[in-house]
Write an enzyme that holds these catalytic residues in place. Sequence first.
Site, mmCIF file in Angstrom:
data_model
loop_
_atom_site.group_PDB
_atom_site.id
_atom_site.type_symbol
_atom_site.label_atom_id
_atom_site.label_comp_id
_atom_site.label_asym_id
_atom_site.label_seq_id
_atom_site.Cartn_x
_atom_site.Cartn_y
_atom_site.Cartn_z
ATOM 1 N N ASP A 244 0.827 -1.219 0.000
ATOM 2 C CA ASP A 244 0.000 0.000 0.000
ATOM 3 C C ASP A 244 0.850 1.254 0.000
ATOM 4 O O ASP A 244 0.409 2.318 -0.434
ATOM 5 C CB ASP A 244 -0.929 0.007 1.205
ATOM 6 C CG ASP A 244 -2.039 -0.987 1.003
ATOM 7 O OD1 ASP A 244 -1.804 -2.183 1.223
ATOM 8 O OD2 ASP A 244 -3.123 -0.567 0.553
ATOM 9 N N LYS A 255 -1.125 -5.072 4.030
ATOM 10 C CA LYS A 255 -2.215 -5.630 4.836
ATOM 11 C C LYS A 255 -1.721 -6.205 6.157
ATOM 12 O O LYS A 255 -0.696 -6.888 6.191
ATOM 13 C CB LYS A 255 -2.938 -6.700 4.006
ATOM 14 C CG LYS A 255 -4.089 -7.417 4.665
ATOM 15 C CD LYS A 255 -5.131 -6.478 5.248
ATOM 16 C CE LYS A 255 -5.691 -5.474 4.268
ATOM 17 N NZ LYS A 255 -6.435 -4.366 4.951
HETATM 18 O O1 MRU Z 1 -7.695 -3.068 2.907
HETATM 19 P P1 MRU Z 1 -7.387 -3.449 1.489
HETATM 20 O O2 MRU Z 1 -8.103 -4.666 1.037
HETATM 21 O O3 MRU Z 1 -7.519 -2.279 0.553
HETATM 22 O O4 MRU Z 1 -5.837 -3.816 1.540
HETATM 23 C C1 MRU Z 1 -5.200 -4.207 0.355
HETATM 24 C C2 MRU Z 1 -3.810 -4.634 0.559
HETATM 25 O O5 MRU Z 1 -3.227 -4.533 1.632
HETATM 26 C C3 MRU Z 1 -3.091 -5.116 -0.669
HETATM 27 O O6 MRU Z 1 -2.192 -6.132 -0.344
HETATM 28 C C4 MRU Z 1 -2.318 -3.933 -1.264
HETATM 29 O O7 MRU Z 1 -3.180 -2.858 -1.496
HETATM 30 C C5 MRU Z 1 -1.642 -4.278 -2.499
HETATM 31 S S1 MRU Z 1 -2.776 -4.354 -3.803
HETATM 32 C C6 MRU Z 1 -2.060 -4.556 -5.273
#
Ligand code: MRU
Length: 353
Positions: A244, A255
């Site tokens: 992220d 995550k």
């Molecule tokens: O809370 P989310 O589902 O938006 O979290 C997503 C993640 O942590 C993904 O692993 C990250 O955004 C990479 S997506 C290509």
Amino acid sequence: MPDQTSKTHSSLRTVEWKDNKVIMIDQTKLPNKLVFVEYSDYNQVANAIKTLIVRGAPAIGVSGAFGLALASLQSNAFTKDELLRDLEVARKILFETRPTAVNLKWGLDKIMQVALQHSDVNDIRNSIIETAKKMAEEDVQINMTMGRYGSDLFDNNDTIMTHCNAGALATVAYGTALGVIRATKESGKKIKVIATETRPIQQGSRLTAFELKHDGIDVSLIPDTAVGYTMAKGLVNKIIVGADRILRTGHVFNKIGTYQVALIAKQHKIPFYVAAPLSTFDLRSNPEDVVIEQRNGSEVTGIGDKKTAPDGIHVINPAFDMTPPDLISGIITEKGVAKAPYEESIKKLFEAN
Ligand code: MRU
């Protein structure tokens, strides 16, 4: 399985612009139903980002850009200044939906810059829409390039663990970490995937397992608590996750649970890779500056509508954690693979850009 299974998953678009509307897959309904939602108001897009109808860093970056494209059409402005004021109101509402994925800021900033470059309101509207559509298209191309770089790191017969969903559903299409997995398979290598369930809201079981099964990639689902067991038993050769936000030092925000996967991987000497486009890098912030989104406790005290904990207890529910660079074997981008020392290799990637 979803109601609609005729199209292959890779041909589906997580988010797209059609007839001056934003179309998205409602990811809260997966894996049981494949439902598309249609928005003509940027407030609906903001709500979709907040409620995880669309999620995943690159997907929310492009959704933010499309949100501003809607805002430009919704505005009754006759002058550039009026339009910029309306866009700024929308930018703020979209920006405040989720704090950790830096792609959202990247998408919004890019559109605001484009808006400044023209003087006529209709020229501004047209170029915002064209830029947002181009960003969506480029996202797919970038993921495919990243996939090709990343696939060199994986071998025939590898079993690859992944956490959360960094797939087609977290991007416009193809995916980052799952893009590398797709590209590895497309290169002719036989691979298997172990997907963690990813509590509390199960992006691993609901989305990653769905996507991989749909594409015919061998996937085994494990509870998050079995990460140590599978690595200790020698069932995993490599790990790949998305991100992220990545700092200039190579600290990776992803995550919740990613950090513990990386720690256990280090213990078992299993390579741990991260795949993310350059739009996920934040070269300015320090680790302590990054806001970790804290989500509602109800995500932890229940699964779906079913309550699994007593009422009235305290809950800690951070959506992301930080993995330090010494646990990471390489960061795969569309410009190549960065390796330690990260401060140097990341700088080079951006100089080459
Ligand atoms: O809370 P989310 O589902 O938006 O979290 C997503 C993640 O942590 C993904 O692993 C990250 O955004 C990479 S997506 C290509």
